[in-house]
Design a protein around this motif. Structure first.
Motif, PDB file in Angstrom:
ATOM      1  N   MET A   1     -42.096   4.192  10.712  1.00  0.00           N
ATOM      2  CA  MET A   1     -42.979   4.797  11.333  1.00  0.00           C
ATOM      3  C   MET A   1     -42.981   4.630  12.473  1.00  0.00           C
ATOM      4  SD  MET A   1     -43.149   5.299   7.856  1.00  0.00           S
ATOM      5  CE  MET A   1     -44.398   5.995   7.699  1.00  0.00           C
ATOM      6  N   SER A   2     -43.272   4.391  12.951  1.00  0.00           N
ATOM      7  CA  SER A   2     -42.877   4.690  14.673  1.00  0.00           C
ATOM      8  C   SER A   2     -43.534   6.149  15.627  1.00  0.00           C
ATOM      9  CB  SER A   2     -42.273   3.916  15.607  1.00  0.00           C
ATOM     10  OG  SER A   2     -42.501   3.540  16.400  1.00  0.00           O
ATOM     11  N   PRO A   3     -44.083   6.855  16.168  1.00  0.00           N
ATOM     12  CA  PRO A   3     -44.180   8.057  16.553  1.00  0.00           C
ATOM     13  C   PRO A   3     -43.259   8.174  16.850  1.00  0.00           C
ATOM     14  CG  PRO A   3     -46.237   7.036  17.432  1.00  0.00           C
ATOM     15  CD  PRO A   3     -45.426   6.349  16.585  1.00  0.00           C
ATOM     16  N   GLN A   4     -42.336   6.879  18.125  1.00  0.00           N
ATOM     17  CA  GLN A   4     -41.062   7.286  18.431  1.00  0.00           C
ATOM     18  C   GLN A   4     -39.960   6.895  18.048  1.00  0.00           C
ATOM     19  OE1 GLN A   4     -43.677   6.463  19.928  1.00  0.00           O
ATOM     20  NE2 GLN A   4     -44.568   7.482  21.284  1.00  0.00           N
ATOM     21  N   ALA A   5     -39.260   7.064  17.416  1.00  0.00           N
ATOM     22  CA  ALA A   5     -38.771   6.358  15.592  1.00  0.00           C
ATOM     23  C   ALA A   5     -37.436   6.557  16.466  1.00  0.00           C
ATOM     24  CB  ALA A   5     -38.755   6.706  14.738  1.00  0.00           C
ATOM     25  N   PHE A   6     -37.194   7.730  17.224  1.00  0.00           N
ATOM     26  CA  PHE A   6     -35.845   7.916  17.132  1.00  0.00           C
ATOM     27  C   PHE A   6     -35.392   7.909  19.011  1.00  0.00           C
ATOM     28  CE2 PHE A   6     -36.526  10.035  13.793  1.00  0.00           C
ATOM     29  CZ  PHE A   6     -35.605   9.884  13.014  1.00  0.00           C
ATOM     30  N   ASP A   7     -36.358   7.370  19.891  1.00  0.00           N
ATOM     31  CA  ASP A   7     -36.135   7.027  21.342  1.00  0.00           C
ATOM     32  C   ASP A   7     -35.764   6.106  21.644  1.00  0.00           C
ATOM     33  OD1 ASP A   7     -37.964   9.426  21.012  1.00  0.00           O
ATOM     34  OD2 ASP A   7     -39.677   8.597  21.831  1.00  0.00           O
ATOM     35  N   PHE A   8     -34.805   5.270  20.959  1.00  0.00           N
ATOM     36  CA  PHE A   8     -33.981   3.957  21.117  1.00  0.00           C
ATOM     37  C   PHE A   8     -32.756   4.427  21.454  1.00  0.00           C
ATOM     38  CE2 PHE A   8     -37.813   2.541  18.841  1.00  0.00           C
ATOM     39  CZ  PHE A   8     -38.326   2.127  19.342  1.00  0.00           C
ATOM     40  N   PRO A   9     -32.310   3.322  22.419  1.00  0.00           N
ATOM     41  CA  PRO A   9     -30.945   3.329  22.754  1.00  0.00           C
ATOM     42  C   PRO A   9     -29.750   2.828  21.895  1.00  0.00           C
ATOM     43  CG  PRO A   9     -31.393   1.997  24.336  1.00  0.00           C
ATOM     44  CD  PRO A   9     -33.172   2.837  23.026  1.00  0.00           C
ATOM     45  N   VAL A 178     -53.944  17.617  17.073  1.00  0.00           N
ATOM     46  CA  VAL A 178     -54.270  17.238  18.492  1.00  0.00           C
ATOM     47  C   VAL A 178     -53.472  18.659  18.554  1.00  0.00           C
ATOM     48  CG1 VAL A 178     -54.320  16.340  20.622  1.00  0.00           C
ATOM     49  CG2 VAL A 178     -54.488  14.765  18.466  1.00  0.00           C
ATOM     50  N   GLY A 179     -51.562  18.859  18.745  1.00  0.00           N
ATOM     51  CA  GLY A 179     -51.271  19.592  19.658  1.00  0.00           C
ATOM     52  C   GLY A 179     -49.967  18.784  19.114  1.00  0.00           C
ATOM     53  N   TYR A 180     -49.592  19.360  20.679  1.00  0.00           N
ATOM     54  CA  TYR A 180     -48.059  18.464  21.054  1.00  0.00           C
ATOM     55  C   TYR A 180     -47.945  17.355  22.345  1.00  0.00           C
ATOM     56  CZ  TYR A 180     -47.048  22.352  17.762  1.00  0.00           C
ATOM     57  OH  TYR A 180     -46.835  23.356  17.036  1.00  0.00           O
ATOM     58  N   GLU A 181     -46.775  16.902  22.135  1.00  0.00           N
ATOM     59  CA  GLU A 181     -46.576  15.882  23.765  1.00  0.00           C
ATOM     60  C   GLU A 181     -45.212  15.906  23.585  1.00  0.00           C
ATOM     61  OE1 GLU A 181     -47.633  11.396  22.866  1.00  0.00           O
ATOM     62  OE2 GLU A 181     -46.958  11.630  20.136  1.00  0.00           O
ATOM     63  N   PHE A 182     -45.181  15.952  25.355  1.00  0.00           N
ATOM     64  CA  PHE A 182     -43.925  15.011  25.287  1.00  0.00           C
ATOM     65  C   PHE A 182     -43.937  13.795  25.251  1.00  0.00           C
ATOM     66  CE2 PHE A 182     -39.923  15.116  28.708  1.00  0.00           C
ATOM     67  CZ  PHE A 182     -39.816  16.200  28.225  1.00  0.00           C
ATOM     68  N   ARG A 183     -42.592  12.842  24.636  1.00  0.00           N
ATOM     69  CA  ARG A 183     -42.422  11.502  24.469  1.00  0.00           C
ATOM     70  C   ARG A 183     -41.451  11.413  25.574  1.00  0.00           C
ATOM     71  NH1 ARG A 183     -43.354  11.669  17.856  1.00  0.00           N
ATOM     72  NH2 ARG A 183     -45.454  11.707  17.231  1.00  0.00           N
ATOM     73  N   ALA A 184     -41.575  11.456  26.702  1.00  0.00           N
ATOM     74  CA  ALA A 184     -40.555  10.593  27.489  1.00  0.00           C
ATOM     75  C   ALA A 184     -41.251  10.605  28.900  1.00  0.00           C
ATOM     76  CB  ALA A 184     -38.931  12.134  27.554  1.00  0.00           C
ATOM     77  N   PRO A 185     -41.340   9.998  29.483  1.00  0.00           N
ATOM     78  CA  PRO A 185     -41.490  10.052  31.122  1.00  0.00           C
ATOM     79  C   PRO A 185     -40.404  12.025  32.068  1.00  0.00           C
ATOM     80  CG  PRO A 185     -39.833   8.164  31.008  1.00  0.00           C
ATOM     81  CD  PRO A 185     -39.976   8.583  29.488  1.00  0.00           C
TER      82      PRO A 185
END
Length: 189
Positions: A1-9, A178-185
């Motif tokens: 359920m995390s918004p960053q669910a696909f950001d793990f290595p 809200v809008g959009y976001e860039f979920r990475a540095p």
């Protein structure tokens, strides 16, 4: 359920779990990412072949010692071309003068004027989150009404451009109400 669910290595997925079945979770991860996936089967190895067929890189038996699990995670990450630390630390770079978005792996993605305007908003925003109205004004100027569909299409095309450049993880995401976001540095250069 995390918004960053696909950001793990790397992912460790138990085949027997409550909620989403393990095999379905592996397929879902594999559709969105090429990172390492390690599956944990039950003690009888039921699902061993199915887990590999679904996209797991390695399958271990439930109850394996912790040092074996750590070694397996490192091996899977190494084989997938990442390290557990490197993926999350490397920033994306917006090379504004060249109208290029540079991915953490060095891939250069050419941007159109609309893409560049959106990426500039992400780079200047605190935390990478930008309101829908701010994006619309950046793209089409003040006073534009009902441009939500056009904005959605613009962001969809930007995501597709990043995917077609070979990036497994696309950090452009919608934020409800809200809008959009860039979920990475992201660094403006």
């Amino acid at each position: 359920m995390s918004p960053q669910a696909f950001d793990f290595p790397c992912y460790v997925v138990c085949l027997e779990q409550q909620g989403v079945p393990g095999l379905d979770l592996i397929r879902l991860i594999r559709r969105r990412s090429s990172v390492g996936v390690l599956a944990i089967s039950n003690p009888r190895d039921e699902g061993f072949v199915a887990a590999l067929d679904a996209g797991a890189d390695m399958v271990l038996r439930q109850g394996v010692p912790g040092d074996h699990l750590r070694a397996a995670i490192q091996a899977v990450a190494r084989r997938s071309g990442t390290t557990v630390q490197s993926v999350s630390q490397a920033p994306w770079r917006l090379l504004e003068a060249d109208a290029v978005l540079q991915a953490p792996d060095g891939t250069r993605i050419a941007l159109g004027q609309s893409d560049l305007a959106v990426m500039r908003c992400f780079a200047l925003a605190e935390g990478g989150r930008v309101a829908r109205r701010a994006l619309i004004e950046s793209l089409w100027g003040d006073g534009k009404e009902s441009m939500d569909n056009a904005l959605h299409v613009t962001l969809y095309r930007l995501r597709k451009r990043i995917e077609q450049a070979g990036q497994a993880l696309v950090p452009v995401h919608s934020v409800s109400k809200v809008g959009y976001e860039f979920r990475a540095p992201l660094v403006l250069a």
